[in-house]
Design an enzyme around this catalytic site. Sequence first.
Site, PDB file in Angstrom:
ATOM      1  N   HIS A 356       0.619  -1.428   0.223  1.00  0.00           N
ATOM      2  CA  HIS A 356      -0.271   0.298   0.066  1.00  0.00           C
ATOM      3  C   HIS A 356       0.598   1.340  -0.412  1.00  0.00           C
ATOM      4  O   HIS A 356       0.194   2.999   0.060  1.00  0.00           O
ATOM      5  CB  HIS A 356      -1.097   0.057   1.223  1.00  0.00           C
ATOM      6  CG  HIS A 356      -2.053  -1.101   0.899  1.00  0.00           C
ATOM      7  ND1 HIS A 356      -3.488  -0.999   0.757  1.00  0.00           N
ATOM      8  CD2 HIS A 356      -1.755  -2.244   1.354  1.00  0.00           C
ATOM      9  CE1 HIS A 356      -4.034  -1.728   1.209  1.00  0.00           C
ATOM     10  NE2 HIS A 356      -2.956  -2.856   2.015  1.00  0.00           N
ATOM     11  N   LYS A 544      -7.869  14.049   4.824  1.00  0.00           N
ATOM     12  CA  LYS A 544      -7.416  12.588   4.747  1.00  0.00           C
ATOM     13  C   LYS A 544      -6.017  13.082   5.216  1.00  0.00           C
ATOM     14  O   LYS A 544      -5.921  13.940   6.270  1.00  0.00           O
ATOM     15  CB  LYS A 544      -6.760  12.683   3.786  1.00  0.00           C
ATOM     16  CG  LYS A 544      -5.932  14.165   2.340  1.00  0.00           C
ATOM     17  CD  LYS A 544      -5.792  13.565   1.295  1.00  0.00           C
ATOM     18  CE  LYS A 544      -6.180  13.692   0.407  1.00  0.00           C
ATOM     19  NZ  LYS A 544      -6.858  12.728  -0.176  1.00  0.00           N
ATOM     20  N   ARG A 545      -5.258  12.146   6.141  1.00  0.00           N
ATOM     21  CA  ARG A 545      -4.332  12.519   7.188  1.00  0.00           C
ATOM     22  C   ARG A 545      -3.578  13.476   6.532  1.00  0.00           C
ATOM     23  O   ARG A 545      -3.011  13.192   5.010  1.00  0.00           O
ATOM     24  CB  ARG A 545      -3.247  11.036   6.638  1.00  0.00           C
ATOM     25  CG  ARG A 545      -3.735   9.570   7.342  1.00  0.00           C
ATOM     26  CD  ARG A 545      -3.775   9.915   9.294  1.00  0.00           C
ATOM     27  NE  ARG A 545      -3.411  10.180  10.033  1.00  0.00           N
ATOM     28  CZ  ARG A 545      -2.642   9.206  10.062  1.00  0.00           C
ATOM     29  NH1 ARG A 545      -3.292   8.352  10.246  1.00  0.00           N
ATOM     30  NH2 ARG A 545      -1.352   9.273  11.828  1.00  0.00           N
ATOM     31  N   LYS A 550       0.733  14.817   0.667  1.00  0.00           N
ATOM     32  CA  LYS A 550      -0.434  14.889   0.868  1.00  0.00           C
ATOM     33  C   LYS A 550      -0.848  16.439  -0.006  1.00  0.00           C
ATOM     34  O   LYS A 550      -2.036  16.520  -0.365  1.00  0.00           O
ATOM     35  CB  LYS A 550      -1.057  13.938   1.049  1.00  0.00           C
ATOM     36  CG  LYS A 550      -1.192  12.535   1.393  1.00  0.00           C
ATOM     37  CD  LYS A 550      -1.985  12.343   2.907  1.00  0.00           C
ATOM     38  CE  LYS A 550      -1.981  10.992   3.046  1.00  0.00           C
ATOM     39  NZ  LYS A 550      -3.071  10.189   2.462  1.00  0.00           N
ATOM     40  N   THR A 652      -8.352   6.124  -1.650  1.00  0.00           N
ATOM     41  CA  THR A 652      -9.481   5.824  -2.012  1.00  0.00           C
ATOM     42  C   THR A 652     -10.889   7.062  -1.641  1.00  0.00           C
ATOM     43  O   THR A 652     -11.988   6.452  -2.705  1.00  0.00           O
ATOM     44  CB  THR A 652     -10.089   4.652  -0.684  1.00  0.00           C
ATOM     45  OG1 THR A 652      -9.463   4.982   0.009  1.00  0.00           O
ATOM     46  CG2 THR A 652     -10.076   3.110  -1.346  1.00  0.00           C
ATOM     47  N   LYS A 656     -15.251   7.969  -3.339  1.00  0.00           N
ATOM     48  CA  LYS A 656     -15.623   8.459  -2.634  1.00  0.00           C
ATOM     49  C   LYS A 656     -16.316   9.755  -2.877  1.00  0.00           C
ATOM     50  O   LYS A 656     -17.829  10.064  -2.688  1.00  0.00           O
ATOM     51  CB  LYS A 656     -15.344   8.535  -1.431  1.00  0.00           C
ATOM     52  CG  LYS A 656     -15.295   7.291  -0.349  1.00  0.00           C
ATOM     53  CD  LYS A 656     -14.561   7.092   0.977  1.00  0.00           C
ATOM     54  CE  LYS A 656     -13.750   6.311   1.150  1.00  0.00           C
ATOM     55  NZ  LYS A 656     -12.778   6.398   1.803  1.00  0.00           N
TER      56      LYS A 656
HETATM   57  C1  26W Z   1       4.472   3.156  10.321  1.00  0.00           C
HETATM   58  C2  26W Z   1       3.577   1.757   9.497  1.00  0.00           C
HETATM   59  C3  26W Z   1       2.752   2.154   8.495  1.00  0.00           C
HETATM   60  C4  26W Z   1       3.020   1.911   7.280  1.00  0.00           C
HETATM   61  C5  26W Z   1       2.387   2.508   6.575  1.00  0.00           C
HETATM   62  C6  26W Z   1       1.368   1.703   8.930  1.00  0.00           C
HETATM   63  C7  26W Z   1      -0.093   2.808   8.442  1.00  0.00           C
HETATM   64  C8  26W Z   1       0.574   2.448   6.321  1.00  0.00           C
HETATM   65  C9  26W Z   1      -0.006   2.142   5.183  1.00  0.00           C
HETATM   66  C10 26W Z   1       0.393   1.005   4.247  1.00  0.00           C
HETATM   67  C11 26W Z   1      -0.665   3.615   4.932  1.00  0.00           C
HETATM   68  C12 26W Z   1      -1.953   3.855   3.793  1.00  0.00           C
HETATM   69  O1  26W Z   1      -2.822   3.643   4.775  1.00  0.00           O
HETATM   70  N1  26W Z   1      -1.560   3.186   2.805  1.00  0.00           N
HETATM   71  C13 26W Z   1      -2.776   4.008   2.184  1.00  0.00           C
HETATM   72  O2  26W Z   1      -3.552   2.872   1.696  1.00  0.00           O
HETATM   73  C14 26W Z   1      -4.582   3.191   0.585  1.00  0.00           C
HETATM   74  C15 26W Z   1      -5.642   1.493   0.223  1.00  0.00           C
HETATM   75  O3  26W Z   1      -4.233   0.627  -0.332  1.00  0.00           O
HETATM   76  C16 26W Z   1      -3.909   3.960  -0.344  1.00  0.00           C
HETATM   77  O4  26W Z   1      -5.778   4.726  -0.612  1.00  0.00           O
HETATM   78  C17 26W Z   1      -3.361   4.874   0.129  1.00  0.00           C
HETATM   79  O5  26W Z   1      -3.061   5.982  -1.211  1.00  0.00           O
HETATM   80  C18 26W Z   1      -2.318   4.729   0.576  1.00  0.00           C
HETATM   81  O6  26W Z   1      -1.572   6.355   1.720  1.00  0.00           O
END
Ligand code: 26W
Length: 812
Positions: A356, A544-545, A550, A652, A656
Site C-alpha cells: 500500500h 485525509k491524513r 499529500k 480512496t 467516494k
Molecule cells: C508506520 C507503519 C505504517 C506504514 C504504512 C502503517 C500504515 C501504513 C499504511 C500502508 C498507510 C496507508 O494507509 N496507505 C494507504 O493505503 C490506501 C489503501 O490502499 C491507499 O489508497 C493510499 O494511497 C495509501 O496511502
Amino acid sequence: MLSIDKETFKKDYRQKFIEIHGKDLDEGTDYNKYEALGSLVRDYVAKMWIDTNKKYKENSKKQVYYFSMEFLLGRLLGSNLLNLGIRDTCKAALDDLGIDLDKLENLEEDQGLGNGGLGRLAACFLDSMASLSIPGHGCGIRYKYGFFSQKIINDSQVEVPDDWLKRGNIWEIKKTDKARVVKFGGDVRVDYTDGNLKFNHTNYDAVLAVPYDMPIVGYKNNVVNTLRLWSAEPLSNEFDFSSFNRGDFKKAMEYRDSVESISQILYPDDSFYEGKVLRLKQQYFFVSAGLQSIIHHFKSAQGNMKELDEKIAVHINDTHPTLAIPELMRILIDEEGFGWDTSWRMTNNIMSYTNHTIMAEALEKWPIEMFKKLLPRIFMIVQEIDKRFCSELKNKYVGQWDKVRKMAIIDNGYIKMAHLAIVGSHSVNGVAKLHTEILKKQEMSDFYYCYPNKFNNKTNGITHRRWLISANPKLTMFLKEKIGDSFITHPTDMINFEKFAHNIEVQNRLRDIKLENKRKLADLIYKDKGINIDISSIFDVQIKRIHAYKRQTLNCLRIMDLYNRLIENPNLDIVPRTFIFAGKSAPGYYLAKDIITLINMVADKINNDDRVNKKIKVIFMENYRVSLAEVIIPAADVSEQISTTTKEASGTSNMKFMMNGAVTIATLDGANVEIRDEVGDENIVIFGLTEKQVLNLYKTGGYVSQNIINNDVRLKKIINSLVDGTYCKDKNKFKSIYENLVTYNDEFFVIKDFYSYLEAQEKIDRLYRDKSKWQRMCAVNIAHSGIFSSDRTIREYATGIWGSKCLYKNLE
Ligand code: 26W
C-alpha cells in the site's frame, strides 16, 4: 432476506428494551434506546450468522482470511440495518414510537481501529465479501484504544485517547472457549529423534489470545461473515498467584499489564516506521492466534491437512501481518509434521500480499536481535527461508553479490518484511495501475524480474453501500427514480445515468440535492465552531491524513495567495469558496502538526477579516473519522486529490467524492489516473508534474525551489508570510514549513506545481459559473463511479488471487 413488518418490529423492540434495561421505553435515555436497538439487530443477525457458518461447513468452499492490523469500520448500526434490508421498516416503527432513528445512529461510537486508507479499505472489503457471498473473514486486533481522538486547542492538534469501549460494544461477542495461547521469548532446543529434527520451545512467556467476533452482514443475501479481533489476556495458570501469597501484588500486576499492553493501543502512525518491540509483539500475537484458530477450525470440520492450501487463502494487508508466513511454516512443520518443501509449497499457495505504499520510510524492517529474542523459533524459520532464497539467487545471478544482498530478506542487521512477504506469497499486488507499475519498474523491480507472474494490480474500491446509499440517501433516491435500482447490486449500472447528464431538469435536481447536503454540513459546522458558511459558495474539500506528500501545504499556500489578492483588490471577481479541511497527524510527525496549525491560523485570520470573509472562509473540522467523512463527502463540490505524483498509492476518498458528484482537481497520481480515464479529461481538472517528470527530477536533481521563489514576487510574498508574523505572532511557528519548502529544497514539489495548481483552480472557478456545465460534469462523475465499487475489486481478488467462489451466485 430478513422480512419483518413494522408492528412486529415495534413489539420486538419494546420487549428487547424491557429485557435489557428492566424499565419501560418511555423511562429510557436515548442511549438506552440505541442499546436496545443494537441488541435487537444483533439478535436478528445471530440466526443468519449460524446458518451461514453451517452452509460454509457443508459445502466446504474455500475460506478467505483477510489479515490486517487495522479495520476502520466506523459505525455499524446504520449499515447493518441497510444490509439486512430493514432500515425503512425500523425507521417507520421508531417514528411511531416517537424515536428518531438518525439520532440513535449518531450515538454510536465510531469503531476507529485504523489509521486511514489501509484500514478503511479492509472495512470496505469485508462489506463486499459478505455482500457477494464470498466466504471471507477478517482477522485483526481488538485494540482497547482506537485511533486517538483529535482536539484542536489553540489552533493545534492535541491527542486524546479514544476510549471507544467505555460503554461497551454491542456488536461483539467474546468467545472465551476459542482462546489460543501465543508464545513469546524463551529457548528453542533442537532434538534429533527417529531421523527427524524436533524443535522444543521452552521457558517462553505465554499470552492468552481471546477472540471477539463481530458479524459482517451481507447486503440482503442472508450471509453473515465474521470479523475476529484478538485481545490479550494473562493466562490464568501463568498468573503468578504465589506472588500474591508473598504479598508481591506489584509483580503480579506488572505481569498482567505487560500482557494486556499487547492489545492496548493502535499505533497512530502511517508514515514513519518505528522498530518498537510492542508493535512486533502485536503482529505476531494476532497472526499466530489467527492461524492457530483457522487450522483448529479446519481440522475440527474434518478437513484433510494435505488439502489445506485448496481450502483456505490468507491475505496479508501490507507487510504488517507478514509473520503469518513463518508462523504457518512453524505450525505445518512443528505441529503437523510436514517436511519443509511441502510446508513451503502450501504456505506459498495460501499467502498473498498487498503493498500500500512506496514511501521508503514506511517500510518495515526489524532488528535481528530484537526479533530473535522475542520470536526465537520464528527467527530460525525466517533464516532458513532467507538461506534457501539467497542460494536460489546465487545460482541465478552468479557472482552478482550486490544484487543477492539487495534482495536478501535478512541484511545488515535487519529483517526486511516486504522481501519476506514477496518471497512467501504467490501473489503481490499494488492498489492502482500506476502504483503497480511503479512497484514493478522501480521499488520492487528486482523481484518483478525474478517472479513476473506474482505481480498484479487490483485497483482499490469503496463500498457504495456505505458511501452512496447510506451516506447520501437523497442522491440514491434520485438515481433510483431515473435508472431503477439495479445499480444497488450492480454498481456499474450507474452508467445508465450518463444519458441524463445533459438534461436540465436532472441537473437542477442534482444541484438541489447537493444544496441540501451542503446545508446539513453547514449546520454541523455552525454547531461545532459557531461559524456561518454560505451554502452557495463552492465547498472545496481536502480531507485525509495530514502528510507532506499529500500536500495540504499546497492547498494552504494558494488560499494565502488568494487572501493577498483579495486584500489588494477587494473587487476581485471570484466565485465565493469555503475551503474545508479535516485530518489527523501522527503525534510525532511535527511537520504535519505544524501544517494543521498553519491551516487553523490562516482560517482565523481570513474568517475574521471582514474585507474578505464574504468571499472566502476556511474551516478545519476537528477529529476526522468515518462518520464525519459520511457528512462531508456528500456535501463537497470540489475534491482535492493533489499528492505529489508517484507518492499516493491509490487514494480512496477520490472515489467516494466522485460517487457523490464532486468534481476532482487532481495530479495524475494513484487512482486519479483511472478516474480521469473513466470520466474523460473534460470532466476532471488535472494539473502538475507527471510521473516521468517527477522521476526525472528526483534522478537528475535538476530542481532548486529557491530559484523559483527568488525570481517570483508573488510566491516570495506568500512564502515570507510564513515567517514574518502575518499568521502567527511567533515568527518561528512555521519555520519548519518554510525550511522544508526553501532550505531543504521542497521534496514534494509544492513550489514547482504551484502555478499549475492555481491555473487549475481558476478553471474550476470558470466551470462552476456555468451552472449547467458543472452539473453535467457532476452527473458524468456519478455515472462512471460504479467501477470503483469495492465489489468490483473483491471480485478481482477472488478470481485472480484467492481462487475463491461465491456461496450463492457465480462471480459474474
Ligand atoms: C508506520 C507503519 C505504517 C506504514 C504504512 C502503517 C500504515 C501504513 C499504511 C500502508 C498507510 C496507508 O494507509 N496507505 C494507504 O493505503 C490506501 C489503501 O490502499 C491507499 O489508497 C493510499 O494511497 C495509501 O496511502
